[in-house]
Design a protein around this motif. Structure first.
Motif, short mmCIF file in Angstrom:
data_model
loop_
_atom_site.label_atom_id
_atom_site.label_comp_id
_atom_site.label_asym_id
_atom_site.label_seq_id
_atom_site.Cartn_x
_atom_site.Cartn_y
_atom_site.Cartn_z
N GLY A 11 0.82 -1.21 0.00
CA GLY A 11 0.00 0.00 0.00
C GLY A 11 0.85 1.26 0.00
N ILE A 12 1.91 1.28 0.80
CA ILE A 12 2.80 2.44 0.83
C ILE A 12 3.52 2.60 -0.50
CG2 ILE A 12 4.91 3.35 1.89
CD1 ILE A 12 3.88 2.22 4.56
N MET A 13 3.89 1.49 -1.12
CA MET A 13 4.54 1.57 -2.44
C MET A 13 3.58 2.16 -3.47
SD MET A 13 6.71 -1.99 -2.43
CE MET A 13 7.53 -1.71 -3.99
N LEU A 14 2.32 1.74 -3.45
CA LEU A 14 1.34 2.29 -4.39
C LEU A 14 1.10 3.78 -4.14
CD1 LEU A 14 -1.28 -0.61 -4.57
CD2 LEU A 14 0.27 0.16 -6.38
N MET A 15 0.98 4.15 -2.87
CA MET A 15 0.81 5.58 -2.55
C MET A 15 2.02 6.38 -3.00
SD MET A 15 -1.11 5.91 1.18
CE MET A 15 0.45 6.26 1.88
N SER A 16 3.22 5.85 -2.81
CA SER A 16 4.44 6.54 -3.22
C SER A 16 4.46 6.75 -4.72
CB SER A 16 5.67 5.75 -2.78
OG SER A 16 5.71 5.65 -1.39
N LEU A 17 4.06 5.74 -5.48
CA LEU A 17 4.00 5.89 -6.94
C LEU A 17 3.01 6.98 -7.33
CD1 LEU A 17 4.15 2.17 -8.11
CD2 LEU A 17 5.92 3.93 -8.40
N TYR A 18 1.87 6.99 -6.65
CA TYR A 18 0.86 8.01 -6.92
C TYR A 18 1.41 9.40 -6.61
CZ TYR A 18 -3.45 10.69 -6.39
OH TYR A 18 -4.42 11.64 -6.48
N PHE A 19 2.09 9.56 -5.48
CA PHE A 19 2.65 10.85 -5.11
C PHE A 19 3.74 11.28 -6.09
CE2 PHE A 19 1.62 9.82 -0.41
CZ PHE A 19 0.32 10.25 -0.60
N MET A 20 4.59 10.35 -6.53
CA MET A 20 5.63 10.69 -7.51
C MET A 20 5.00 11.13 -8.83
SD MET A 20 8.78 8.04 -6.95
CE MET A 20 7.85 6.53 -6.92
N TRP A 21 3.94 10.45 -9.22
CA TRP A 21 3.25 10.81 -10.46
C TRP A 21 2.71 12.23 -10.39
CZ3 TRP A 21 -2.39 10.40 -11.40
CH2 TRP A 21 -2.72 10.61 -12.74
N HIS A 22 2.10 12.58 -9.26
CA HIS A 22 1.56 13.94 -9.10
C HIS A 22 2.67 14.98 -8.91
CE1 HIS A 22 -2.75 13.90 -9.39
NE2 HIS A 22 -2.77 12.73 -8.77
N ALA A 23 3.77 14.59 -8.30
CA ALA A 23 4.87 15.54 -8.09
C ALA A 23 5.49 15.97 -9.41
CB ALA A 23 5.93 14.92 -7.18
N GLN A 24 5.38 15.15 -10.44
CA GLN A 24 5.96 15.49 -11.73
C GLN A 24 5.20 16.60 -12.44
OE1 GLN A 24 6.27 11.82 -13.90
NE2 GLN A 24 8.30 11.43 -13.08
N GLU A 25 4.03 16.99 -11.93
CA GLU A 25 3.31 18.12 -12.52
C GLU A 25 4.07 19.42 -12.29
OE1 GLU A 25 -0.61 18.02 -10.90
OE2 GLU A 25 -1.11 16.12 -11.88
N LEU A 26 4.90 19.46 -11.26
CA LEU A 26 5.76 20.61 -10.97
C LEU A 26 7.19 20.24 -11.35
CD1 LEU A 26 4.34 21.50 -7.46
CD2 LEU A 26 3.90 22.72 -9.58
N PRO A 27 8.06 21.22 -11.56
CA PRO A 27 9.46 20.89 -11.89
C PRO A 27 10.13 20.13 -10.74
CG PRO A 27 9.05 23.28 -12.08
CD PRO A 27 7.80 22.66 -11.58
N ILE A 28 10.85 19.08 -11.10
CA ILE A 28 11.53 18.27 -10.09
C ILE A 28 12.99 18.69 -9.97
CG2 ILE A 28 12.30 15.94 -9.53
CD1 ILE A 28 9.75 14.94 -10.80
N GLY A 29 13.58 19.08 -11.08
CA GLY A 29 15.00 19.44 -11.08
C GLY A 29 15.24 20.86 -10.61
#
Length: 163
Positions: A11-29
């Protein structure tokens, strides 16, 4: 217990993937020569670390022999978890009206003094020091405004000093 470890890790791995996916909407670098990290950098990398930690737990659950094969929660532990969940939910629900700077110290006071039975020095230090730290970290340093609720007028002089 082993099944619960695996389910929570997955469950934490799935949530982490979801959060990473949404975080990419903003610049990461890095943004610009002196601009600093983008708005998605912290959420993305924190989620990646959460994913890796949960992955380690999942791998360990298949590799190691479990030390405890009893129930995941005994009734006393479950009642403590439910009490903390209710207190956190109440804290979040109070934030729009009381503001973060009242709701969070109330939760910390309850958690430390009433629930945890810690001493007065630790309770007061954390309950009063945390909102001060949060103000300077979020509002002054990062320019992220936290909900104020009924305390909004008290912040006008502070905003005049720092902005």
């Amino acid at each position: 217990m082993l099944t619960a470890d695996r389910m929570i890790a997955a469950g934490i791995m799935l949530m982490s993937l979801y959060f990473m996916w949404h975080a990419q909407e903003l610049p990461i670098g890095w943004v610009g020569a002196t601009g600093g990290p983008g708005g998605g950098a912290f959420p993305f990398w924190l989620s990646l670390v959460m994913f890796a930690c949960a992955g380690g737990i999942l791998v360990r659950s298949f590799r190691d022999t479990p030390a405890n094969t009893g129930p995941f929660f005994d009734p006393e532990t479950l009642s403590w978890i439910i009490a903390v969940i209710i207190a956190l939910t109440t804290t979040v629900a109070l934030m729009p009206w009381l503001g973060a700077y009242i709701a969070l110290p109330l939760f910390l006071f309850w958690y430390l003094k009433i629930f945890g039975k810690h001493g007065w020095v630790l309770t007061l230090l954390l309950s009063l020091g945390t909102p001060v730290f949060l103000f300077f970290f979020f509002e002054v340093t990062l320019k992220i405004l936290l909900p104020k609720g009924i305390t909004q007028p008290l912040f006008v002089p502070l905003y005049a000093m720092f902005f």
